[in-house]
Write a protein that holds these residues in place. Structure first.
Motif, PDB file in Angstrom:
ATOM      1  N   ILE A 133       4.126   6.894  20.490  1.00 19.42           N
ATOM      2  CA  ILE A 133       3.944   6.834  22.148  1.00 19.42           C
ATOM      3  C   ILE A 133       2.217   7.226  21.665  1.00 19.42           C
ATOM      4  O   ILE A 133       1.487   8.610  21.103  1.00 19.42           O
ATOM      5  N   ASP A 134       1.812   6.939  22.513  1.00 22.33           N
ATOM      6  CA  ASP A 134      -0.229   6.753  22.837  1.00 22.33           C
ATOM      7  C   ASP A 134      -0.589   7.780  23.746  1.00 22.33           C
ATOM      8  O   ASP A 134      -0.868   7.484  24.942  1.00 22.33           O
ATOM      9  N   ILE A 135      -1.152   8.785  23.654  1.00 22.78           N
ATOM     10  CA  ILE A 135      -1.293   9.751  24.289  1.00 22.78           C
ATOM     11  C   ILE A 135      -2.245   9.846  24.673  1.00 22.78           C
ATOM     12  O   ILE A 135      -3.967   9.923  23.411  1.00 22.78           O
ATOM     13  N   GLY A 136      -2.923  10.093  26.208  1.00 24.65           N
ATOM     14  CA  GLY A 136      -4.253  10.478  26.296  1.00 24.65           C
ATOM     15  C   GLY A 136      -4.575  11.585  26.809  1.00 24.65           C
ATOM     16  O   GLY A 136      -4.187  12.442  28.508  1.00 24.65           O
ATOM     17  N   ASN A 137      -5.560  12.695  26.707  1.00 23.19           N
ATOM     18  CA  ASN A 137      -6.241  13.154  26.923  1.00 23.19           C
ATOM     19  C   ASN A 137      -4.579  14.791  27.609  1.00 23.19           C
ATOM     20  O   ASN A 137      -4.863  15.048  28.393  1.00 23.19           O
ATOM     21  N   ALA A 138      -3.712  15.201  26.412  1.00 25.46           N
ATOM     22  CA  ALA A 138      -3.028  16.230  26.547  1.00 25.46           C
ATOM     23  C   ALA A 138      -3.485  17.038  26.277  1.00 25.46           C
ATOM     24  O   ALA A 138      -4.951  17.755  25.717  1.00 25.46           O
ATOM     25  N   LEU A 198      21.089   4.007  19.928  1.00 20.09           N
ATOM     26  CA  LEU A 198      19.627   3.404  19.624  1.00 20.09           C
ATOM     27  C   LEU A 198      19.886   1.462  19.610  1.00 20.09           C
ATOM     28  O   LEU A 198      18.941   1.155  18.697  1.00 20.09           O
ATOM     29  N   ASN A 199      21.313   0.892  20.195  1.00 19.45           N
ATOM     30  CA  ASN A 199      20.665   0.140  21.088  1.00 19.45           C
ATOM     31  C   ASN A 199      19.565  -0.391  21.783  1.00 19.45           C
ATOM     32  O   ASN A 199      19.307  -1.332  22.152  1.00 19.45           O
ATOM     33  N   VAL A 200      18.842   0.583  22.221  1.00 20.46           N
ATOM     34  CA  VAL A 200      17.831   0.753  23.272  1.00 20.46           C
ATOM     35  C   VAL A 200      16.509   1.234  22.236  1.00 20.46           C
ATOM     36  O   VAL A 200      16.473   2.074  22.214  1.00 20.46           O
ATOM     37  N   ASN A 201      14.908   0.833  23.135  1.00 22.22           N
ATOM     38  CA  ASN A 201      13.992   1.428  22.289  1.00 22.22           C
ATOM     39  C   ASN A 201      12.699   0.792  23.105  1.00 22.22           C
ATOM     40  O   ASN A 201      12.649  -0.162  24.291  1.00 22.22           O
ATOM     41  N   ILE A 202      12.130   1.571  23.112  1.00 20.05           N
ATOM     42  CA  ILE A 202      10.580   1.411  23.872  1.00 20.05           C
ATOM     43  C   ILE A 202       9.714   1.632  22.866  1.00 20.05           C
ATOM     44  O   ILE A 202       9.247   2.528  21.926  1.00 20.05           O
ATOM     45  N   PRO A 203       9.515   0.462  22.190  1.00 18.10           N
ATOM     46  CA  PRO A 203       8.218   0.137  21.118  1.00 18.10           C
ATOM     47  C   PRO A 203       7.364   0.918  21.459  1.00 18.10           C
ATOM     48  O   PRO A 203       6.551   1.379  20.416  1.00 18.10           O
ATOM     49  N   PHE A 204       6.222   1.333  22.901  1.00 13.39           N
ATOM     50  CA  PHE A 204       5.249   1.372  22.470  1.00 13.39           C
ATOM     51  C   PHE A 204       5.187   2.471  23.712  1.00 13.39           C
ATOM     52  O   PHE A 204       5.516   1.423  25.477  1.00 13.39           O
TER      53      PHE A 204
END
Length: 255
Positions: free
Chosen positions: A188-193, A235-241
């Motif tokens: 997970i790429d987070i910007g300005n939390a 677990l058979n589903v993924n959000i890589p990014f």
């Protein structure tokens, strides 16, 4: 710990004593997870636990320094002994160095960032994988905290940017190598939390063109909700990014 409690979904959050780690811990607890909190500051971990109130299952604070292999092994031994399994690891703990040119950076400044951001993530992922491979039911999910700096740097951010690019490679390698054990890995790429770490954004930070500009921030609770969304996938589903950011912050077109 009762046998019934061993059936609860268990999540471990590193860097759980502040900011994104605290928000994610509270969100996971509210979503029904038994949350293990870790970090170096035991007082702040207890504060996170106290903030949870009666909203869900009790939290368990286990202080550890994720840059120390023996500490990480002890942390995971405690999780195995107490809960019997780990369903989600949120590798959140991170560190930064002063915004100075690379040629002015000390060995100590570089090594401190690498130790937390990269080595600490590796150590926790390694122990999580060892547990997830052997537990019943097998498998689990690892979520690594990347950054918008995993895509493109801010000025004078070489150690942070280098480690976050490395997290992308580590995430891809884990996702590839451990599929047959039902282990999914995301970033997970987070910007300005809006956390203490990004308060300087509200005062104005250096931009690539040499100007100083105030940058918009977003509610950190939105990050917690995003972590829960990934964690709750089968677990058979993924959000890589996943990228989550303040809509109008300077990311697209940065530089």
């Amino acid at each position: 710990m009762s046998n019934d409690s061993k059936m609860n979904r268990v999540a471990l959050v590193t860097g759980a004593g502040s900011g994104i780690g605290r928000a994610a811990s509270l969100a996971l607890q509210q979503a029904g997870y038994l949350v293990v909190l870790t970090g170096r500051r035991s007082g702040e971990l207890e504060r996170t636990s106290e903030m949870s109130g009666e909203r869900g299952l009790p939290m368990r604070a286990i202080p550890a320094d994720i840059t120390v292999s023996a500490d990480v092994r002890r942390l995971f031994d405690n999780i195995r002994d107490e809960f019997g399994r780990l369903d989600v690891l949120f590798n959140n703990a991170g560190a930064n160095a002063p915004a100075v040119p690379l040629d002015e950076m000390t060995d100590e400044q570089w090594n401190a960032v690498v130790a937390v951001n990269l080595t600490g993530t590796f150590l926790c992922a390694r122990e999580a994988i060892r547990l997830m491979k052997t537990q019943d039911p097998q498998g689990g999910r690892i979520i690594n905290n990347g950054s918008l700096s995993a895509h493109t740097p801010r000025p004078f951010s070489a150690p942070y940017t280098a480690t976050k690019h490395a997290i992308t490679g580590l995430t891809k390698s884990i996702a590839l190598d451990y599929r047959k054990w039902n282990i999914a890995c995301s970033q997970i790429d987070i910007g300005n939390a809006a956390t203490e770490m990004t308060e300087r954004m509200a005062a104005g930070v250096l931009q690539a063109n040499g100007t100083v500009a105030i940058e918009p921030r977003m509610d950190v609770e939105q990050v917690g909700a995003a972590v829960v969304y990934i964690a709750n996938l089968p677990l058979n589903v993924n959000i890589p990014f996943m990228t989550i950011m303040a809509t109008t912050m300077p990311f697209f077109g940065r530089g």
